[in-house]
Design a protein around this motif. Structure first.
Motif, mmCIF file in Angstrom:
data_model
loop_
_atom_site.group_PDB
_atom_site.id
_atom_site.type_symbol
_atom_site.label_atom_id
_atom_site.label_comp_id
_atom_site.label_asym_id
_atom_site.label_seq_id
_atom_site.Cartn_x
_atom_site.Cartn_y
_atom_site.Cartn_z
ATOM 1 N N ALA A 1 0.832 -1.208 0.000
ATOM 2 C CA ALA A 1 0.000 0.000 0.000
ATOM 3 C C ALA A 1 0.866 1.258 0.000
ATOM 4 O O ALA A 1 0.593 2.213 -0.734
ATOM 5 N N LEU A 2 1.911 1.259 0.791
ATOM 6 C CA LEU A 2 2.819 2.414 0.824
ATOM 7 C C LEU A 2 3.570 2.574 -0.494
ATOM 8 O O LEU A 2 3.780 3.696 -0.965
ATOM 9 N N ALA A 3 3.961 1.471 -1.107
ATOM 10 C CA ALA A 3 4.668 1.530 -2.391
ATOM 11 C C ALA A 3 3.771 2.096 -3.487
ATOM 12 O O ALA A 3 4.216 2.902 -4.310
ATOM 13 N N VAL A 4 2.509 1.692 -3.502
ATOM 14 C CA VAL A 4 1.566 2.226 -4.491
ATOM 15 C C VAL A 4 1.420 3.731 -4.305
ATOM 16 O O VAL A 4 1.452 4.497 -5.272
ATOM 17 N N GLU A 5 1.275 4.143 -3.069
ATOM 18 C CA GLU A 5 1.126 5.574 -2.799
ATOM 19 C C GLU A 5 2.370 6.350 -3.240
ATOM 20 O O GLU A 5 2.260 7.407 -3.859
ATOM 21 N N LYS A 6 3.528 5.800 -2.972
ATOM 22 C CA LYS A 6 4.779 6.482 -3.321
ATOM 23 C C LYS A 6 5.020 6.488 -4.831
ATOM 24 O O LYS A 6 5.369 7.512 -5.407
ATOM 25 N N GLU A 7 4.832 5.345 -5.484
ATOM 26 C CA GLU A 7 5.167 5.218 -6.900
ATOM 27 C C GLU A 7 4.090 5.746 -7.841
ATOM 28 O O GLU A 7 4.401 6.270 -8.906
ATOM 29 N N ILE B 1 -1.425 7.439 -5.462
ATOM 30 C CA ILE B 1 -2.801 7.281 -4.996
ATOM 31 C C ILE B 1 -2.791 6.531 -3.667
ATOM 32 O O ILE B 1 -1.895 5.735 -3.402
ATOM 33 N N THR B 2 -3.787 6.812 -2.847
ATOM 34 C CA THR B 2 -3.871 6.109 -1.576
ATOM 35 C C THR B 2 -4.525 4.750 -1.777
ATOM 36 O O THR B 2 -5.276 4.536 -2.732
ATOM 37 N N VAL B 3 -4.232 3.856 -0.866
ATOM 38 C CA VAL B 3 -4.749 2.493 -0.929
ATOM 39 C C VAL B 3 -5.421 2.167 0.396
ATOM 40 O O VAL B 3 -4.875 2.454 1.456
ATOM 41 N N SER B 4 -6.594 1.581 0.314
ATOM 42 C CA SER B 4 -7.225 0.992 1.486
ATOM 43 C C SER B 4 -7.112 -0.514 1.317
ATOM 44 O O SER B 4 -7.437 -1.050 0.258
ATOM 45 N N ALA B 5 -6.641 -1.188 2.351
ATOM 46 C CA ALA B 5 -6.397 -2.623 2.245
ATOM 47 C C ALA B 5 -7.042 -3.362 3.402
ATOM 48 O O ALA B 5 -7.088 -2.866 4.524
ATOM 49 N N GLY B 6 -7.529 -4.541 3.096
ATOM 50 C CA GLY B 6 -8.108 -5.401 4.116
ATOM 51 C C GLY B 6 -7.544 -6.795 3.991
ATOM 52 O O GLY B 6 -7.338 -7.296 2.891
ATOM 53 N N LEU B 7 -7.288 -7.396 5.123
ATOM 54 C CA LEU B 7 -6.719 -8.739 5.146
ATOM 55 C C LEU B 7 -7.595 -9.619 6.025
ATOM 56 O O LEU B 7 -7.958 -9.234 7.139
#
Length: 104
Positions: free
Chosen positions: A40-46, A49-55
């Motif tokens: 999620a942090l990599a997507v935001e950095k690269e 866009i922000t990511v919401s994630a659920g596990l």
């Protein structure tokens, strides 16, 4: 980017997907929660866009977890706490249940 985490990627929509991270701890050397948070942090950095994630242990709860505390939320719903967590939430939190059902 997602295929680097697991070959088991199931697109749900243009901006959502289910990733099966079962068994990937050995591959990544980290628990799935850490791998997902770093993703999620990599997507935001690269991408910017922000990511919401659920596990969770099933897709149904993973989707609920990803919708919880949006935007930029990260939630884990384990098998042991699933019933207790769901019992405290409104019925509209269930994927596919709308406001009209809640009114009845």
């Amino acid at each position: 980017m997602m295929q680097a985490l697991t070959p088991l990627v199931e697109p749900l929509s243009i901006d959502e997907a289910f990733l099966d991270l079962a068994g990937t701890e050995r591959l990544h050397g980290l628990p799935p929660a850490v791998v997902l948070a770093r993703f999620a942090l990599a997507v935001e950095k690269e991408i910017g866009i922000t990511v919401s994630a659920g596990l969770s242990y099933c897709k149904f709860l993973a989707k609920i977890a990803s919708d919880f505390r949006k935007p930029r939320g990260f939630s884990v719903i384990g098998e042991a706490e699933a019933v207790g967590f769901l019992a405290t939430q409104p019925v509209t939190m269930i994927w596919g249940v709308g406001k009209a059902f809640n009114a009845t």
